[in-house]
Design a protein around this motif. Structure first.
Motif, PDB file in Angstrom:
ATOM      1  N   SER A 120     -39.467  -5.034  51.383  1.00  0.00           N
ATOM      2  CA  SER A 120     -39.261  -3.647  50.986  1.00  0.00           C
ATOM      3  C   SER A 120     -39.458  -3.512  49.481  1.00  0.00           C
ATOM      4  N   LYS A 121     -39.676  -2.304  49.029  1.00  0.00           N
ATOM      5  CA  LYS A 121     -39.874  -2.040  47.616  1.00  0.00           C
ATOM      6  C   LYS A 121     -38.667  -2.524  46.806  1.00  0.00           C
ATOM      7  N   GLU A 122     -37.468  -2.203  47.265  1.00  0.00           N
ATOM      8  CA  GLU A 122     -36.259  -2.582  46.547  1.00  0.00           C
ATOM      9  C   GLU A 122     -36.100  -4.102  46.483  1.00  0.00           C
ATOM     10  N   THR A 123     -36.388  -4.779  47.591  1.00  0.00           N
ATOM     11  CA  THR A 123     -36.260  -6.234  47.628  1.00  0.00           C
ATOM     12  C   THR A 123     -37.264  -6.887  46.681  1.00  0.00           C
ATOM     13  N   ALA A 124     -38.494  -6.397  46.723  1.00  0.00           N
ATOM     14  CA  ALA A 124     -39.520  -6.956  45.848  1.00  0.00           C
ATOM     15  C   ALA A 124     -39.128  -6.800  44.377  1.00  0.00           C
ATOM     16  N   GLU A 125     -38.601  -5.633  44.019  1.00  0.00           N
ATOM     17  CA  GLU A 125     -38.218  -5.393  42.632  1.00  0.00           C
ATOM     18  C   GLU A 125     -37.068  -6.301  42.210  1.00  0.00           C
ATOM     19  N   LYS A 126     -36.131  -6.572  43.114  1.00  0.00           N
ATOM     20  CA  LYS A 126     -35.045  -7.492  42.806  1.00  0.00           C
ATOM     21  C   LYS A 126     -35.559  -8.903  42.540  1.00  0.00           C
ATOM     22  N   GLY A 128     -38.321  -9.486  41.107  1.00  0.00           N
ATOM     23  CA  GLY A 128     -39.191  -9.428  39.941  1.00  0.00           C
ATOM     24  C   GLY A 128     -40.647  -9.196  40.264  1.00  0.00           C
ATOM     25  N   VAL A 129     -40.906  -8.700  41.482  1.00  0.00           N
ATOM     26  CA  VAL A 129     -42.282  -8.434  41.902  1.00  0.00           C
ATOM     27  C   VAL A 129     -42.606  -6.978  41.600  1.00  0.00           C
ATOM     28  N   ARG A 130     -43.713  -6.723  40.956  1.00  0.00           N
ATOM     29  CA  ARG A 130     -44.096  -5.352  40.634  1.00  0.00           C
ATOM     30  C   ARG A 130     -44.501  -4.602  41.902  1.00  0.00           C
ATOM     31  N   THR A 131     -44.032  -3.370  41.991  1.00  0.00           N
ATOM     32  CA  THR A 131     -44.374  -2.533  43.142  1.00  0.00           C
ATOM     33  C   THR A 131     -45.202  -1.316  42.734  1.00  0.00           C
ATOM     34  N   ASP A 132     -45.602  -1.284  41.456  1.00  0.00           N
ATOM     35  CA  ASP A 132     -46.403  -0.151  40.978  1.00  0.00           C
ATOM     36  C   ASP A 132     -47.870  -0.531  40.823  1.00  0.00           C
ATOM     37  N   THR A 133     -48.252  -1.660  41.419  1.00  0.00           N
ATOM     38  CA  THR A 133     -49.634  -2.109  41.352  1.00  0.00           C
ATOM     39  C   THR A 133     -50.479  -1.374  42.382  1.00  0.00           C
ATOM     40  N   PRO A 134     -51.797  -1.388  42.254  1.00  0.00           N
ATOM     41  CA  PRO A 134     -52.667  -0.720  43.234  1.00  0.00           C
ATOM     42  C   PRO A 134     -52.459  -1.278  44.641  1.00  0.00           C
ATOM     43  N   ALA A 195     -37.324   2.073  59.116  1.00  0.00           N
ATOM     44  CA  ALA A 195     -36.088   1.387  58.752  1.00  0.00           C
ATOM     45  C   ALA A 195     -36.181   0.826  57.336  1.00  0.00           C
ATOM     46  N   MET A 196     -37.358   0.364  56.962  1.00  0.00           N
ATOM     47  CA  MET A 196     -37.562  -0.144  55.605  1.00  0.00           C
ATOM     48  C   MET A 196     -37.453   0.990  54.592  1.00  0.00           C
ATOM     49  N   THR A 197     -38.067   2.120  54.884  1.00  0.00           N
ATOM     50  CA  THR A 197     -37.991   3.280  53.990  1.00  0.00           C
ATOM     51  C   THR A 197     -36.544   3.728  53.793  1.00  0.00           C
ATOM     52  N   ALA A 198     -35.750   3.659  54.867  1.00  0.00           N
ATOM     53  CA  ALA A 198     -34.360   4.087  54.810  1.00  0.00           C
ATOM     54  C   ALA A 198     -33.447   3.058  54.156  1.00  0.00           C
ATOM     55  N   GLY A 199     -33.992   1.886  53.829  1.00  0.00           N
ATOM     56  CA  GLY A 199     -33.178   0.855  53.201  1.00  0.00           C
ATOM     57  C   GLY A 199     -32.328   0.066  54.171  1.00  0.00           C
ATOM     58  N   ALA A 200     -32.631   0.165  55.468  1.00  0.00           N
ATOM     59  CA  ALA A 200     -31.837  -0.525  56.483  1.00  0.00           C
ATOM     60  C   ALA A 200     -32.187  -2.000  56.602  1.00  0.00           C
ATOM     61  N   ILE A 201     -33.355  -2.398  56.145  1.00  0.00           N
ATOM     62  CA  ILE A 201     -33.776  -3.801  56.197  1.00  0.00           C
ATOM     63  C   ILE A 201     -34.405  -4.188  54.868  1.00  0.00           C
ATOM     64  N   ASP A 202     -34.364  -5.492  54.575  1.00  0.00           N
ATOM     65  CA  ASP A 202     -34.953  -6.001  53.337  1.00  0.00           C
ATOM     66  C   ASP A 202     -36.413  -6.384  53.513  1.00  0.00           C
ATOM     67  N   ALA A 214     -46.103  -0.748  56.614  1.00  0.00           N
ATOM     68  CA  ALA A 214     -44.957  -0.999  55.745  1.00  0.00           C
ATOM     69  C   ALA A 214     -45.361  -1.018  54.279  1.00  0.00           C
ATOM     70  N   VAL A 215     -46.594  -1.417  54.012  1.00  0.00           N
ATOM     71  CA  VAL A 215     -47.098  -1.414  52.632  1.00  0.00           C
ATOM     72  C   VAL A 215     -47.598  -0.026  52.251  1.00  0.00           C
ATOM     73  N   LEU A 216     -48.418   0.553  53.105  1.00  0.00           N
ATOM     74  CA  LEU A 216     -49.089   1.804  52.778  1.00  0.00           C
ATOM     75  C   LEU A 216     -48.162   3.005  52.736  1.00  0.00           C
ATOM     76  N   GLN A 217     -47.201   3.052  53.651  1.00  0.00           N
ATOM     77  CA  GLN A 217     -46.348   4.237  53.732  1.00  0.00           C
ATOM     78  C   GLN A 217     -44.896   3.995  53.331  1.00  0.00           C
ATOM     79  N   ALA A 218     -44.418   2.767  53.485  1.00  0.00           N
ATOM     80  CA  ALA A 218     -43.031   2.488  53.127  1.00  0.00           C
ATOM     81  C   ALA A 218     -42.913   1.881  51.730  1.00  0.00           C
ATOM     82  N   GLY A 219     -44.046   1.659  51.066  1.00  0.00           N
ATOM     83  CA  GLY A 219     -44.008   1.154  49.701  1.00  0.00           C
ATOM     84  C   GLY A 219     -43.704  -0.317  49.581  1.00  0.00           C
ATOM     85  N   GLY A 220     -43.829  -1.062  50.676  1.00  0.00           N
ATOM     86  CA  GLY A 220     -43.523  -2.484  50.657  1.00  0.00           C
ATOM     87  C   GLY A 220     -44.589  -3.329  49.993  1.00  0.00           C
TER      88      GLY A 220
END
Length: 354
Positions: A120-126, A128-134, A195-202, A214-220
């Motif tokens: 998930s976006k939140e997990t990746a950021e924790k 240290g993985v950038r989530t604002d890349t193309p 579920a990933m978008t809602a923060g229910a899973i990592d 999960a990547v394209l629409q949930a920001g993973g």
């Protein structure tokens, strides 16, 4: 970007309905042979091709395909007598036998592993993985040693389709091999991105197109790619989908079991000999996909439909890659030879084209 476009289009086709075939012939009580299939993914296409291209009817069988909510449900339907065959993962064969219910692997429908881990976006950021890349970067797993990526899964809640999903074992057992412990969560694959978008899973482990969604629409962020062989081989099962039947069905109606195997053999041979015809059939179920995109997807997957024969060696390996929670004493006591059909029912891998 070609890969992104390809899977974006596949996502649009993922909800297309898949139809069955049938009239009044066959070995069921009403003349119909029923097969419950775990999902509508590419991993089940060998059975769908056999139905659509007349390979079952050529054997005098009337076959009806139904889609279940995962492999566990498909096997449950078979054990309850609602269907005669089920398409699910090899772990379903192993664990069901360990519980004393005699089921047999009849055919390997899809060789290789299709599932990928997405954070998930939140997990990746924790981490240290950038989530604002193309997007073209986020749909590719990072250039980081697999051991480190597995260790980063420690303590994460990861969604799987079921406790015995063939896509679960490589994640759990690979993580365990480096001292990491994953917290499994179970849900239908199609529900995982929400579920990933809602923060229910990592994180999640799913097949295309869900992993790309999960990547394209949930920001993973893509973390470990199964189709490209990034999981350690000694923790990866040899197939993603298996055709299963019960010993009771074999004893009761061996002729039908033999004919189902023959139809699968002929379908795999068709894929090998006339891939264009096989491709055209699968294309009907992904009619909304751009032709160039579908061409690329077919090329990436067609080789997984041509090894239907099941062997004791395959199951001996798959037992070794089960996560500790499934590798019970009863599982370890199983003889792999008892998990597959006798040779008279076993499909043959396609002969080389002359």
């Amino acid at each position: 970007m070609i890969r992104i476009v390809r899977w974006t289009a596949l996502l649009a086709a993922a909800t297309l309905a898949l139809t069955a075939c049938g009239s009044d012939r066959g070995g069921g009580s009403d003349g119909t042979i029923r097969i419950a299939i775990s999902s509508d993914s590419l991993a089940t296409q060998l059975v769908r091709m056999a139905a659509d291209l007349g390979k079952f009817s050529d054997e005098g069988l009337d076959v009806e395909l139904t889609t279940s909510n995962g492999g566990a449900q498909a096997v449950t339907a078979m054990l309850s007598g609602n269907v005669q065959f089920a398409a699910a993962g090899a772990p379903e064969v192993i664990t069901t036998n360990a519980k004393g219910r005699k089921v047999k692997a009849l055919a390997r429908l899809y060789s290789g592993l299709s599932g990928s881990v997405v954070l998930s976006k939140e997990t990746a950021e924790k981490l240290g993985v950038r989530t604002d890349t193309p997007l073209e970067e986020r749909v590719k797993a990072p250039d980081k040693p697999i051991e480190e990526r597995l260790k980063d899964l420690d303590g994460l809640s990861v969604a799987f389709a079921s406790a015995t999903s063939s896509l679960k074992a490589p994640v759990i057992s690979s993580a365990e091999s480096v001292g990491a412990k994953v917290d499994p969560v179970y849900m239908k694959q199609e529900n995982m991105p929400a579920a990933m978008t809602a923060g229910a899973i990592d994180a999640l482990q799913a097949s295309p197109p869900v992993s790309e969604l999960a990547v394209l629409q949930a920001g993973g962020v893509m973390w470990i790619e199964g189709p490209t062989g990034q999981f350690p081989a000694d923790h990866t099962p040899v197939s993603s989908s298996t055709l299963i039947t019960t010993q009771e069905e074999i004893d009761k109606d061996p002729d039908t079991v033999r004919k189902i195997a023959a139809a699968i053999t002929k379908t795999a041979q068709l894929v090998a000999d006339d891939p264009d015809a096989a491709k055209a059939n699968v294309r009907k179920r992904f009619a909304d996909v751009d032709q160039k995109i579908f061409d690329a997807a077919w090329e990436a997957n067609k080789g997984s439909f041509v090894q239907p024969r099941v062997t004791a060696e395959q199951f001996a390996h798959d037992i070794t890659v089960l996560p500790a929670e499934l590798a019970t004493p009863d599982v370890r006591a199983l003889d792999p030879k008892d998990l597959i059909v006798p040779d008279e029912f076993n499909p043959k891998d396609p002969a080389p084209k002359s």
